[in-house]
Write an enzyme that holds these catalytic residues in place. Structure first.
Site, PDB file in Angstrom:
ATOM      1  N   GLU A   1      -7.795  -5.499   5.674  1.00 11.40           N
ATOM      2  CA  GLU A   1      -7.730  -5.176   4.254  1.00 11.40           C
ATOM      3  C   GLU A   1      -6.600  -5.903   3.559  1.00 11.40           C
ATOM      4  OE1 GLU A   1      -8.966  -0.777   3.489  1.00 11.40           O
ATOM      5  OE2 GLU A   1      -8.181  -0.851   5.541  1.00 11.40           O
TER       6      GLU A   1
ATOM      7  N   ARG B   1     -10.708  15.272   7.101  1.00  8.96           N
ATOM      8  CA  ARG B   1     -11.688  15.627   6.083  1.00  8.96           C
ATOM      9  C   ARG B   1     -13.013  15.944   6.745  1.00  8.96           C
ATOM     10  NH1 ARG B   1     -10.331  10.181   3.413  1.00  8.96           N
ATOM     11  NH2 ARG B   1      -8.386  10.559   2.299  1.00  8.96           N
TER      12      ARG B   1
ATOM     13  N   HIS C   1     -12.794   2.366   0.519  1.00  9.14           N
ATOM     14  CA  HIS C   1     -12.643   1.378   1.599  1.00  9.14           C
ATOM     15  C   HIS C   1     -13.376   0.086   1.241  1.00  9.14           C
ATOM     16  CE1 HIS C   1     -12.263   5.039   4.488  1.00  9.14           C
ATOM     17  NE2 HIS C   1     -11.045   4.640   4.122  1.00  9.14           N
TER      18      HIS C   1
ATOM     19  N   ARG D   1      -2.796  -2.320  -3.162  1.00 12.79           N
ATOM     20  CA  ARG D   1      -4.001  -1.554  -2.905  1.00 12.79           C
ATOM     21  C   ARG D   1      -4.001  -0.335  -3.828  1.00 12.79           C
ATOM     22  NH1 ARG D   1      -5.339   3.150   1.345  1.00 12.79           N
ATOM     23  NH2 ARG D   1      -7.581   3.245   0.982  1.00 12.79           N
TER      24      ARG D   1
ATOM     25  N   ASN E   1       0.877  -1.178   0.000  1.00 11.97           N
ATOM     26  CA  ASN E   1       0.000   0.000   0.000  1.00 11.97           C
ATOM     27  C   ASN E   1       0.908   1.221   0.000  1.00 11.97           C
ATOM     28  OD1 ASN E   1      -1.824   2.053   0.394  1.00 11.97           O
ATOM     29  ND2 ASN E   1      -2.679   1.251   2.295  1.00 11.97           N
TER      30      ASN E   1
END
Length: 411
Positions: free
Chosen positions: A397, A254, A193, A104, A23
């Protein structure tokens, strides 16, 4: 399933080979070598300050963590240094039984709805989609290029965050703007996600011993980035993040949903340029913008100390989450299970309690003792007999990416 460090599969009976999961971020590179059958990791680590001085690699093997100071000019150097660290700590990568590299990738656009073997075309598309995920896809492309160069004999697979949400109905992914303009510029809801939402929704079904096709779920992925999804019979029907990961819940940096006219106001009245607004909304808003810190542990310490600014941020965060849960319960026409996952969702009992206390109307009967238990496995935090089951389920993940990568090379 717990992520327990173990010996590589070459030291065990059986096993189809391991997956190197990468990732790549703008200035970091996370990696794991994962056994896709057992779900256990062999090694994992994080390279930080890539492209800057003072870089470090934190590496874990056989339960021992080591930190290595090394400057990494780019992601290629980071991967090369990773292989050196692996050799120094007892497991050269050539002995780790790696059969495929899984990457990813945040944005797959309209064309990539599942894992893809990486070709020159796929890599070019990942780069092109950088306009939709400028903080992510360009870094992923750098990581892919480096891995293809350093591991030329290993197949490389891209697993897209957006893939799981390719099942969204048009009514959920369509924005009500000029249709021709939206089509020309690929403006629609994509969701992110996805590997986490997919993994957790399947894990919930396994944990509750129910077929995933048989019930309606709401998954709350709450980390520094946060998203929520509505899943009906194993298929995603709505999700909070939109064309980019900016939309939806309040997050660490965010702000999530807001009136689009805020952007126009900041430009016309505050005099901020497009890049300044982009940085503000993606990196300087959310909990950070409200409190001066994006660390949820700091937020909770300040709430406990009676800090009114922190309390407001907490309340805003919970309000947005409760509102989405209510909306998704309506969209699903009922809900059977609500699940919290990811760093905040798995570890912040106060946020879970604040949310669940406001869901009595939905049928949630909350169990405060179960919620506060120091347990890191999948568990139920609603009371026995609650019409809606509430779970906490750790996400994984890397395992989801590993299994998708193996499936892609076996296809």
């Amino acid at each position: 399933m717990n992520d327990v460090a173990q010996a590589p599969s070459s030291e065990r009976d059986g096993g189809a080979g391991n997956v190197l999961v990468i990732n790549a971020g703008s200035s970091s590179l996370k990696y794991q070598i994962v056994d896709p059958v057992t779900g256990e990791f062999v090694v994992k680590g994080l390279a930080e300050r890539v492209g800057d001085s003072g870089g470090t690699i934190t590496h874990e093997y056989r339960g021992e963590k080591t930190t290595h100071d090394v400057d990494m000019a780019d992601h290629g150097v980071a991967l090369e240094e990773m292989t050196k660290v692996m050799a120094e700590t007892g497991l050269p990568i050539e002995d780790a039984d790696v059969v495929v590299v899984g990457h990813r990738v945040v944005h797959g656009g309209r064309n990539f709805t599942g894992p893809e073997m990486i070709t020159d075309y796929v890599l070019d598309e990942i780069k092109r989609l950088g306009t939709l995920a400028p903080l992510h896809n360009p870094a992923h492309a750098l990581g892919i290029e480096a891995a293809r160069r350093i591991f030329p004999d290993l197949p490389q697979v891209a697993v897209f965050d957006t893939g799981f949400f390719s099942t969204l109905p048009a009514s959920a992914y369509t924005y009500a703007i000029d249709a021709k303009l939206a089509k020309e510029h690929a403006i629609r809801r994509y969701g992110f996600h996805g590997t986490s939402h997919e993994y957790v929704s399947a894990r919930v079904a396994q944990f509750l011993e129910r077929p995933v096709e048989g019930f309606k779920q709401i998954i709350c992925h709450l980390g520094n980035g946060a998203s929520i999804s509505a899943i009906d019979g194993g298929r995603a029907v709505d999700t909070s993040m939109g064309m980019t990961p900016l939309e939806g819940l309040v997050m660490g940096t965010r702000g999530g949903d807001m009136d689009p006219a805020v952007v126009l106001h900041l430009n016309r009245v505050a005099g901020l340029g497009v890049d300044e607004i982009d940085t503000l909304l993606n990196k300087k808003s959310g909990i950070l913008g409200l409190t001066g810190s994006g660390d949820f542990r700091d937020l909770m310490r300040r709430v406990d100390d009676g800090d009114e600014t922190a309390q407001l941020a907490f309340d805003v965060y919970v309000h947005r989450l409760v509102k989405y849960i209510g909306a998704y319960a309506a969209a699903l026409e009922g809900v059977d299970v609500i699940t919290f996952t990811a760093g905040v969702g798995e570890n912040n009992a106060a946020i879970r309690e604040a949310v669940c206390r406001r869901l009595g109307w939905l049928g949630v009967t909350f169990d405060a003792v179960a919620n506060s238990a120091d347990d890191h496995d999948a568990r139920i935090i609603s009371a026995a007999g609650s019409p809606v089951t509430v779970c906490v389920v750790p996400t994984n993940e890397e395992l989801a990416i590993a299994r998708h990568a193996v499936a892609a090379i076996d296809a």
